[in-house]
Design a protein around this motif. Structure first.
Motif: not given
Length: 736
Positions: A669-693
């Motif tokens: 899901y790298e090309d997604r925004i983790a929006f959580g149906a609008g109730t809890f948005c973390a942001g672009p998934v790619g950002y978190y993949l970069g930090r985890m990597a």
């Protein structure tokens, strides 16, 4: 009431149509009313006076709220309302009017000079004592003066009890006992009394006794010449003093007399029947049902729900009443509650209807009751995380009892089964049941055996049953299809789905277009839950732009709307959204207070606990999570943001093995925004993949830079400049 009963004649039969279509019809009615007033005002200045707003029904309050917006100052409206009185809806309306620059003129008690003028007293000491004793209340002043006519001002000032009712009771003692039946009957009848009706109620064939009683009451200023009580408080005092059994008998007599009058008001008949008790229970069901239908016809759904509830309660007292009729009354109540936005109450009423259907011995009726929660819904109609296993079993039993083959009832039951099983466990029956239901709905619609409404209900069930990251493209397509079915309520739902799915799919422009259309429909249809949900989305959308103040304002507006709703789980949703803001800002001050309402799932609480602890410099929660293991996240609409935050918590805990597993789950899901149906948005998934990597050592630094570089470019292309800059800073911290 501001809305006349004639309005109901322009609409379909009571109970017909969807809640959203009815809301649109209500708005058209309000537009027509505004157009009429503006047409009158075009020829000469127009003043509309509304007295005693605290007694207005919800339909009238809704009309007044819309007129404030539609008239735009073309007509002057003067409203009087008793301070501190009236339902919550009255004060909501006053608050709305205040936002349209309405001029408020609080009326305090009369000052001593005005008391002197009103009373005609010349003695300054008596005027001061009267002003102090009555606090300048004109009614209290007049009643005290009337008592003074008999006893003198000194005794009236010293002997008047604190309660006005006692003042009135003292005056009423001057009425001969033989006159009290007629006065009691007048209190029971209220403003609808006339001499002939009073004579019928007290069984005075000639009317002579009634005439004598009315003349005596008029002389004592208990009644005015038009047979109205001189003040409603006078009537209420008389009414309260009638012994209960006699009061019920008077209501029954009033009902019998009014039923013979073709022009009698339905609500008046219903009130008399209800107040008459068991002797008129059948009539109470009849007239309360008719009044509920009338209220629905003029789009007063809150009132309709109240009257259906009264009809249900009255029917429940009838010995030997048909349980099938009881179920039908309950289903009418469910529809009214859904139209009014009371989803949780509707769910409780559905449970009542299922139990009542069991007593009828009709399995098809029970199946109808089980599928009655069919209003457009972005969220389920109960607190998330719960599954009513007994309801699931009932649906499965109902499906087993039905004949094989396509039918609308089987289709509805399958969709309902999929929705009911959605609980964060990714139960495969959510997928299979809703898929079977949708295929069946398409066949029934194509053959002409069902209309677009069944397809809309089943699409909604599919959406609610499979909200998972791997279904995002399908969910987006469901939203698109709902907007094209020609059903306003489901059209709004479709746009609200797409304002969420488009963000998940990294299409900000598409999401904003859907949100613009949703905003228009929210205002037009005036449905309370969608308004709250859209405000939550608005706040979360602003977070993506780094507009923390704008997000806070939107969440504050949502909180206000949620308080007015006073319904299920607004506090959970708001807590989740506000935690999102804390997380985006990197400031968890006050976040711990939100934890109690945030989520029922241990995994969510564990992750947030680690993040808050790290912000405070306390590693206790992080070390406990690493030692005890990470709770599994629910598989639901919030899975992507949950994984992103869990990865952040694992980085804090230094749990590289767990972080690598989370990284692999997020990678598709790298090309997604983790929006959580609008109730809890973390942001672009790619950002978190970069930090985890990088920080979580899930991959090498080159892979981390690639994730971040791609995410930054994608954000920049979609106008998310705040996120693009944040990701670029993160990328630049990685050594080449």
């Amino acid at each position: 009431m501001l809305l006349g009963d004639a309005a109901a004649g322009d609409d379909p039969a009571p109970g017909a149509g969807r809640p959203a279509e009815a809301s649109e019809a209500r708005f058209r009615l309000h537009q027509a009313t505004a157009a009429y007033l503006m047409a009158v005002a075009a020829d000469r200045p127009l003043l509309v006076a509304i007295d005693d707003l605290q007694w207005a029904d919800t339909a009238s309050l809704g009309l007044l709220s819309d007129l404030a917006l539609l008239l735009r100052g073309a007509v002057a409206i003067v409203i009087t309302v008793r301070s501190g009185e009236g339902a919550a809806a009255v004060h909501d309306t006053l608050g709305l009017l205040g936002r349209h620059d309405a001029l408020r003129l609080p009326l305090a008690g009369l000052d001593p000079a005005a008391v002197a003028e009103l009373s005609g007293l010349r003695d300054a000491a008596s005027v001061a004592a009267l002003a102090e004793r009555t606090r300048g209340n004109p009614l209290f002043i007049r009643e005290t003066l009337r008592l003074a006519e008999d006893q003198g001002i000194d005794r009236a000032l010293t002997g008047v009890p604190e309660g006005l009712a006692d003042v009135l009771r003292r005056r009423l003692l001057d009425l001969p006992a033989r006159h009290r039946p007629a006065i009691d009957a007048a209190a029971v009848l209220g403003t609808g009394a006339d001499r002939r009706l009073l004579a019928e109620v007290v069984a005075d064939a000639s009317g002579a006794d009634v005439d004598e009683a009315l003349d005596a009451a008029t002389a004592l200023r208990v009644l005015d010449e038009d047979l109205r009580f001189t003040h409603d408080l006078v009537r209420e005092t008389v009414y309260a003093d009638i012994p209960p059994r006699r009061r019920a008998g008077l209501h029954l007599a009033a009902l019998r007399a009014l039923e013979l009058r073709p022009g009698a008001d339905l609500a008046v008949l219903a009130r008399h029947a209800l107040a008459a008790g068991s002797a008129a229970a059948a009539e109470a069901v009849r007239w309360a049902s008719a009044t509920a239908g009338q209220a629905a016809g003029r789009h007063a759904y809150e009132d309709a729900a109240q009257w259906w509830r009264r009809a249900v309660e009255a029917h429940g007292t009838l010995p030997g009443a048909d349980p099938r009729e009881h179920v039908e009354l309950l289903l009418q109540l469910v529809r009214a509650q859904l139209a009014a936005g009371h989803g949780f109450s509707a769910r409780q009423t559905r449970a009542e209807a299922v139990l009542a259907a069991d007593r009828s011995g009709d399995p098809l009726l029970a199946a109808r009751a089980l599928t009655s929660l069919d209003a457009p819904g972005l969220w389920k109609f109960y607190t998330y995380g719960d599954v009513e296993l007994h309801t699931v079993r009932r649906i499965e039993d109902a499906l087993t009892a039905l004949p094989e083959g396509d039918s609308e009832l089987r289709c509805r039951l399958l969709g309902c089964l999929g929705m009911e099983r959605y609980d964060g466990s990714a139960d495969p029956r959510c997928d299979t049941a809703t898929a079977e239901a949708l295929a069946m709905a398409r066949r029934l619609t194509a053959s002409g055996e069902a209309g677009p409404e069944l397809l809309a209900i089943t699409l909604n069930a599919r959406y609610l049953g499979v909200q998972l990251p791997e279904h995002m493209a399908e969910l987006d397509a469901i939203g698109e299809e709902l907007t094209r079915l020609g059903l306003p309520g489901f059209e709004l739902l479709g746009h609200m789905i797409r304002e969420r799915t488009r963000i998940d799919l990294f299409d900000m422009a598409g999401a904003d277009r859907a949100a613009e259309r949703a905003g228009v429909l929210v205002e037009r249809l005036d449905l309370p839950w969608p308004r709250f949900q859209h405000l939550i989305w608005t706040g979360t959308r602003r977070l993506l732009d780094g507009d923390f103040d704008g997000a806070g304002n939107a969440y504050a507006a949502a909180a206000e709307a949620g308080e007015r709703l006073n319904l299920w789980h607004t506090s959970n949703t708001l807590s989740s959204a506000l935690l999102t803001r804390h997380f985006a800002m990197g400031d968890y001050d006050g976040a711990e207070e939100l934890m109690a309402h945030y989520s029922p799932f241990p995994a969510h609480r564990q992750v947030i606990g680690v993040l808050i602890g790290d912000w405070r410099g306390d590693r206790t929660a992080a070390e406990a999570a690493r030692e005890q293991g990470w709770h599994p996240l629910p598989r639901d609409f919030g899975e992507l943001p949950g994984l992103c935050l869990q990865g952040e918590a694992q980085i804090i805990a230094g749990d590289h093995e767990a972080c690598a597993l989370t990284y692999r789950r997020l990678l598709p899901y790298e090309d997604r925004i983790a929006f959580g149906a609008g109730t809890f948005c973390a942001g672009p998934v790619g950002y978190y993949l970069g930090r985890m990597a990088h920080l979580g050592r899930a991959a090498g630094p080159e892979t981390a830079r690639a994730h971040l570089d791609t995410a930054a470019k994608r954000c920049a292309a979609n106008g998310l400049t705040w996120w693009a800059a944040r990701i670029a800073r993160e990328r630049d911290r990685i050594a080449p």
